[in-house]
Design an enzyme around this catalytic site. Structure first.
Site, short mmCIF file in Angstrom:
data_model
loop_
_atom_site.label_atom_id
_atom_site.label_comp_id
_atom_site.label_asym_id
_atom_site.label_seq_id
_atom_site.Cartn_x
_atom_site.Cartn_y
_atom_site.Cartn_z
CG PHE A 1 38.51 43.70 41.00
CD1 PHE A 1 37.78 44.77 40.51
CD2 PHE A 1 39.63 44.08 41.68
CE1 PHE A 1 38.10 45.92 40.68
CE2 PHE A 1 39.98 45.40 41.84
CZ PHE A 1 39.26 46.22 41.38
CG ASP B 1 36.30 39.98 45.89
OD1 ASP B 1 35.51 40.71 46.72
OD2 ASP B 1 37.23 40.28 45.26
CE1 TYR C 1 37.15 50.14 47.72
CE2 TYR C 1 38.37 49.49 49.38
CZ TYR C 1 38.31 49.45 48.05
OH TYR C 1 39.00 48.64 47.24
CE LYS C 2 34.86 47.46 45.25
NZ LYS C 2 35.44 48.25 44.43
NE ARG D 1 31.94 49.81 37.35
CZ ARG D 1 32.63 49.33 38.46
NH1 ARG D 1 32.66 47.84 38.92
NH2 ARG D 1 33.59 50.07 39.26
#
Length: 393
Positions: free
Chosen positions: A119, A191, A216-217, A365
């Protein structure tokens, strides 16, 4: 298409989430809140903050919440009590803290290793840490990462990787890379942002050194929900974090001028945590913990496979555009298709009430969060996708 509830047993959980009728296939970016979140926040604001003010930190367990939420999260991460902390920092800040601490554990080694497909924030933070500590940043492809560790691992202070590719959803197994790091004396840093809540990561069993992830995902803790940090018990007495805030002090209320790190995971604390954000994350974790990570993983896999089945039935040629592994065991919680004019397709899907996200240059996605996505929604989403693709041709 109507799906029988007995074929979709976890669909009952979807009623708990405030989706306003939309189909959320972008939970790898931000999950929707539960309907009961407003009541939970009001309970804390009206029942604790308003009447007790600063005393609520001591009377209502606010000071303990970073550990309380951390232990709850640990049950999804395969981490025993006292090894996960939600201090209230961003994912970027938490990763910086972890990477510097990892390099400090190997002061005589010149290299910080990272995958080029990481990322972007991970790449930026790693580059900054390398400059700060005068280390050499080595950026390698997926296969090159493994090869570099094998051939040059004795030079590596820390190696940063992720168990899920944020673009394609492809999995990377944690155990072999961590074992290779240990064989070469390097510190493994993971991560977990795109894995937590949908994929078993078994941090203790895999002997991971340090790990971070966001709230928050798939966890659904809300916009900008704080990140978490995993530090195993075996490293807690030696790890040296660069961000030495007063809440990480052994006696924070003594207000001494010299920093003395707290025992255990509390040394990873920094400043005063954002209480309401912690409350939101704590609330979001309850149904996930109730279901358990293995059932969540199975559910996410089943939804992803159903998506591909529906696509094969309606537009089989789109399966040729799959950018993710076809084997469900080699994917995380999302898959990606290569679609021409991906951003236009994403916009058309949003107009149809289906939320996905595009990543340049041509990826869309689709994330299958286990508790608020149903098989019926997946079927409708595939219909909307087919219409959107046709509309851009």
């Amino acid at each position: 298409m109507t799906i029988r509830n007995d074929l979709d047993p976890l669909a009952e959980y979807a009623r708990e989430f405030a989706t306003d009728g939309a189909i959320h296939l972008n939970g790898n970016s931000l999950g929707p809140p539960r309907h009961s979140l407003v009541g939970e926040l009001d309970r804390v604001v009206s029942g604790q903050w308003a009447p007790r003010q600063v005393q609520a930190w001591f009377q209502d367990g606010w000071l303990d919440l970073p550990r309380t939420v951390g232990d709850k999260l640990g049950s999804l991460l395969g981490a025993g009590p006292g090894q996960v902390l939600v201090a209230g920092e961003t994912t970027s800040t938490t990763l910086f803290n972890a990477l510097v601490a990892a390099c400090r554990l190997r002061v005589d080694r010149p290299v910080l290793l990272i995958e080029e497909a990481s990322f972007p924030t991970d790449l930026y933070i790693a580059a900054s840490v390398a400059r700060l500590l005068d280390r050499e940043l080595i950026v390698q492809s997926r296969n090159g990462f493994d090869t570099y560790l094998e051939e040059n691992g004795a030079q590596v202070a820390a190696a940063l990787a992720a168990p899920v590719d944020f673009r394609t959803g492809e999995r990377r197994e944690i155990r072999p890379i961590t074992a290779l790091c240990h064989a070469k004396g390097a510190i493994s840093v993971w991560d977990l942002s795109h894995a937590t809540g949908v994929l078993p990561v078994d941090l203790d069993a895999n002997a991971v050194d340090l790990a971070v992830g966001c709230g928050y995902k798939y966890l659904g803790g809300g916009p900008g929900a704080p990140a978490f940090l995993y530090v195993p018990t075996r490293l807690q007495t030696t790890v040296d974090f660069p961000l030495a805030g007063w809440h990480g002090h052994a006696k924070p209320f003594a207000m001494t001028q010299t920093f003395i790190p707290a025992d255990g995971i509390d040394r990873a604390r920094t400043g005063t945590p954002p209480l309401l954000s912690l409350v939101g994350l704590n609330h979001a974790l309850d149904p996930l913990v109730e279901v358990g990570i293995h059932a969540l993983h199975r559910r996410s896999q089943e939804l992803g496979e159903y998506f591909l089945e529906c696509l094969a039935e309606r537009r089989p040629e789109l399966l040729n555009q799959l950018a993710s592994p076809r084997d469900a065991d080699r994917r995380g919680g999302h898959l990606a298709l290569r679609v021409a004019e991906a951003e236009k397709v994403e916009s058309a899907l949003a107009d149809s009430g289906v939320h996905v996200d595009a990543r340049p240059p041509d990826l869309i996605r689709f994330a299958f969060a286990p508790l608020y996505v149903t098989r019926e929604q997946v079927s409708r989403a595939v219909d909307a996708l087919c219409n959107a693709v046709e509309g851009t041709q």
